[in-house]
Design a protein around this motif. Structure first.
Motif, short mmCIF file in Angstrom:
data_model
loop_
_atom_site.label_atom_id
_atom_site.label_comp_id
_atom_site.label_asym_id
_atom_site.label_seq_id
_atom_site.Cartn_x
_atom_site.Cartn_y
_atom_site.Cartn_z
N CYS A 1 74.01 33.59 -26.57
CA CYS A 1 73.52 32.32 -27.11
C CYS A 1 72.01 32.37 -27.23
N LEU A 2 71.47 32.08 -28.42
CA LEU A 2 70.02 32.01 -28.60
C LEU A 2 69.54 30.67 -28.08
N MET A 3 68.66 30.70 -27.09
CA MET A 3 68.25 29.48 -26.42
C MET A 3 66.77 29.49 -26.09
N LEU A 4 66.32 28.39 -25.53
CA LEU A 4 64.96 28.26 -25.06
C LEU A 4 64.99 27.90 -23.59
N SER A 5 64.01 28.42 -22.84
CA SER A 5 63.98 28.14 -21.40
C SER A 5 62.60 27.67 -20.99
N PHE A 6 62.56 26.69 -20.08
CA PHE A 6 61.31 26.11 -19.61
C PHE A 6 61.17 26.39 -18.13
N PHE A 7 59.93 26.70 -17.68
CA PHE A 7 59.72 26.99 -16.28
C PHE A 7 58.51 26.23 -15.76
N SER A 8 58.67 25.57 -14.65
CA SER A 8 57.58 24.79 -14.08
C SER A 8 56.75 25.64 -13.15
N ARG A 9 55.48 25.47 -13.21
CA ARG A 9 54.59 26.13 -12.25
C ARG A 9 54.15 25.15 -11.18
N GLY A 10 54.73 23.98 -11.13
CA GLY A 10 54.34 23.00 -10.14
C GLY A 10 53.08 22.27 -10.54
N HIS A 48 63.73 40.62 -17.04
CA HIS A 48 64.91 39.77 -16.97
C HIS A 48 64.82 38.90 -15.73
N ALA A 49 65.57 37.78 -15.71
CA ALA A 49 65.47 36.85 -14.59
C ALA A 49 66.63 35.87 -14.60
N TRP A 50 66.88 35.25 -13.45
CA TRP A 50 67.82 34.14 -13.36
C TRP A 50 67.08 32.86 -13.74
N ILE A 51 67.65 32.08 -14.68
CA ILE A 51 67.01 30.86 -15.16
C ILE A 51 67.96 29.68 -14.96
N LYS A 52 67.44 28.59 -14.42
CA LYS A 52 68.25 27.41 -14.17
C LYS A 52 68.72 26.78 -15.49
N VAL A 53 69.91 26.17 -15.42
CA VAL A 53 70.52 25.57 -16.61
C VAL A 53 69.61 24.53 -17.23
N GLU A 54 68.99 23.69 -16.39
CA GLU A 54 68.19 22.62 -16.95
C GLU A 54 66.89 23.12 -17.58
N GLN A 55 66.60 24.40 -17.40
CA GLN A 55 65.40 24.98 -17.99
C GLN A 55 65.69 25.69 -19.32
N LEU A 56 66.90 25.54 -19.82
CA LEU A 56 67.28 26.18 -21.08
C LEU A 56 67.20 25.20 -22.24
N LYS A 57 66.67 25.64 -23.34
CA LYS A 57 66.56 24.83 -24.54
C LYS A 57 66.93 25.67 -25.76
N PRO A 58 67.45 25.07 -26.82
CA PRO A 58 67.80 25.84 -28.02
C PRO A 58 66.56 26.35 -28.74
N TYR A 59 66.73 27.47 -29.39
CA TYR A 59 65.60 28.15 -30.02
C TYR A 59 65.14 27.51 -31.33
N HIS A 60 66.06 27.36 -32.28
CA HIS A 60 65.68 26.98 -33.63
C HIS A 60 64.95 25.64 -33.73
N PRO A 61 65.35 24.57 -33.02
CA PRO A 61 64.64 23.28 -33.16
C PRO A 61 63.18 23.35 -32.73
N HIS A 62 62.85 24.31 -31.86
CA HIS A 62 61.49 24.35 -31.31
C HIS A 62 60.69 25.56 -31.77
N LYS A 63 61.26 26.36 -32.64
CA LYS A 63 60.63 27.62 -33.01
C LYS A 63 59.23 27.42 -33.59
N GLU A 64 59.10 26.59 -34.63
CA GLU A 64 57.81 26.42 -35.30
C GLU A 64 56.77 25.81 -34.38
N GLU A 65 57.21 24.88 -33.57
CA GLU A 65 56.28 24.23 -32.63
C GLU A 65 55.70 25.25 -31.66
#
Length: 549
Positions: A1-10, A48-65
């Motif tokens: 699945c092509l997705m987007l992932s977000f990670f917080s640095r606190g 590679h890494a383990w990424i939490k579900v809530e940190q995943l986002k779809p790729y295409h809607p945010h690609k240009e941004e």
């Protein structure tokens, strides 16, 4: 699945976004406890890494941004890798569709031949019927059976065998080629991330579940299991081919957002170009850190970020479980341990000391002996990288010494670097680090030599860089250092005086085993000339000035 992932640095900052795809993890890699997560392979890297579900986002809607936000060359290369992946996937789909149409045509042709065969058998049966007076019904039954098996029933059966199953459970080999819609995925679709769909619809943008999450991730859309198997196989091959042991922390822009910091108290001595970035990342990942620096003012920023202040190296070591040190050279490393109020005075049984300085093997062996003689535990862990990689948490750590201590430092190494290697007994990491920097320093001198030769022969230096960037030598290091030279910007990312020190120590290492190092010796002379031109505190790329003066 092509997705987007977000990670917080606190609260201390954010990581930039980065593209990747969901893959299957190696069988022997355990899944982290806690929240549901997926294993991610990042485009443009081998990380590679383990990424939490809530940190995943779809790729295409945010690609240009994200392309607008991230102007870095490395990020653009990752996006290019994504597009290439999508093109290849599309090509495979078209080929699959073409093959499917051909198969359909073959089935239709087969069915037509079957019908003709059935008609022929019936005609033969009619002729035989007039001659045979006994067993007529039996003959008809037999002929009918034969015509059915050879005719319409045979292609129908083949079509059923080749077509997808409509009911019941798929066979085992079919299961292996698809991703089941697990309860975790269903919860993603309806729960954690508002508006999340699998796969996402471009017309339905996904809302950020946390404003601090700032990282993008891609995943594949077609035949994921095949890619899963390829990635898993590749990881296993890398593991089998490597003689050393390594902790693969993955791209720190991903994994650092979700590591669990050790509960041990961490001390850090030396806040130079490398040390400052390391401490910053330790704090951002939630470690408890006490700092000390010879120039105390450098500690102020980290105190504001939550670090504690140690008055002396001895005090830091005595109050912390594991103390790291990163200083400039062998003399500074020895003074830090053996000097007044030094590390050795704070060592007690069980205290741990990790020296991250780039020094020679004799120095680090001496330090290990005195630390262990007091009941302490010792690990050498010099780092490969520069100020920018230190700030980004992307260093490569080369460790040797106490294996148990190496394991205890796992979360720290993940916070400060992308990969760490354990190289065995004390001294091995020092030797390896000097060899790495010898290659790097010699390469930098060659780059400078090439650019000056281009200039004096009337060739464009920019064109030379463009050509190199399109060839086998293309690298971030090459591009950055050439840009420094072309722009005349020698702000230190790796001090020239330190790379010259490492060349000198590498040459001495070669001398100790009677091994010639003529290339390093020649490069060392160029750096010595640059130092004589007052370039010591500039970046190593300022070696260029040794050629133009």
């Amino acid at each position: 699945c092509l997705m987007l992932s977000f990670f917080s640095r606190g609260k201390l900052g954010r990581y930039p976004p980065w593209p990747g795809k969901i893959v299957n993890p190696p069988k022997d890699l355990k899944k982290p406890r806690g929240k549901k997560c997926f294993f991610v392979k990042f485009f443009g890297t081998e990380d590679h890494a383990w990424i939490k579900v809530e940190q995943l986002k779809p790729y295409h809607p945010h690609k240009e941004e994200m392309i607008k936000i991230n102007k870095g060359k490395r990020f653009q290369q990752a996006v290019d890798a994504v597009e290439e992946f999508l093109r290849k996937t599309k090509g495979k789909d078209q080929a699959s569709s073409h093959n499917s149409n051909e198969e359909k045509n073959r089935r239709n042709s087969s069915e037509e031949r079957g019908k003709q065969s059935a008609g022929e058998e019936k005609r033969k049966a009619s002729l035989s019927e007039g001659k045979l007076k006994k067993g007529t019904g039996e003959g008809k039954k037999r002929v009918s059976s034969v015509s059915s098996e050879r005719g319409s029933k045979s292609p129908l059966k083949r079509a059923q065998d080749q077509s997808p199953r409509k009911r019941g459970r798929p066979p085992k080999d079919e299961k292996d080629l698809t991703i089941p819609e697990s309860s975790t995925v269903k919860r993603v679709m309806t729960g954690t991330v508002a508006g999340f769909k699998w796969p996402p619809s471009v017309s339905e943008p996904v809302k950020d579940s946390d404003p601090h999450f700032h990282h993008f991730l891609l995943s594949q859309t077609e035949k994921p299991a095949v890619c899963y198997q390829a990635i898993t196989k590749k990881l296993k091959v890398c593991e089998e081919e490597t003689g050393s042991t390594s902790i693969q922390a993955a791209d720190s822009t991903a994994v650092n957002g979700s590591i669990t910091p050790t509960d041990k108290k961490i001390g850090f001595l030396g806040l130079g170009l490398m040390g400052s970035g390391i401490v910053s990342n330790l704090l951002k990942m939630g470690h408890t850190v006490t700092v000390w620096n010879r120039t105390a003012e450098k500690c102020d920023l980290f105190i504001q970020e939550g670090a504690r202040l140690g008055r002396t190296p001895a005090e830091v070591v005595s109050t912390c479980d594991i103390t790291f040190a990163c200083v400039s050279d062998p003399k500074a490393a020895k003074d830090l341990v053996l000097g007044p109020s030094g590390v050795l005075q704070g060592i007690r049984p069980g205290k741990c000391y990790v020296d991250m300085s780039t020094v020679d093997a004799d120095t680090v062996t001496e330090l290990a002996q005195v630390i262990v003689s007091r009941g302490g535990r010792f690990l050498e862990a010099p780092v490969s990288g520069n100020q920018q990689l230190s700030n980004d948490g992307m260093l490569v750590i080369l460790a040797a010494g106490d294996r148990g201590l190496y394991e205890d430092c796992s979360s720290c190494f993940q916070a400060m670097g992308k990969t760490s290697f354990f190289l065995g007994e004390v001294g091995n990491a020092a030797k390896m680090m000097l060899i790495v920097n010898m290659v790097q320093g010699s390469f930098m001198a060659t780059i400078a030599e090439g650019l000056t030769l281009a200039q004096v022969t009337g060739q464009s230096q920019q064109t030379l860089l463009d050509i190199l960037n399109q060839g086998q030598l293309a690298s971030i290091f090459l591009d950055q250092k050439c840009q420094n030279i072309l722009q005349g910007n020698f702000k230190p990312d790796f001090y020239l005086k330190y790379i010259q020190k490492d060349l000198r120590l590498a040459i001495a290492l070669g001398d100790s085993v009677n091994h010639p190092t003529p290339m390093a010796a020649a490069a060392n002379e160029v750096y010595k000339r640059a130092k004589a031109l007052d370039q010591s505190d500039n970046d190593m790329s300022a070696v260029y000035r040794a050629y133009i003066h």
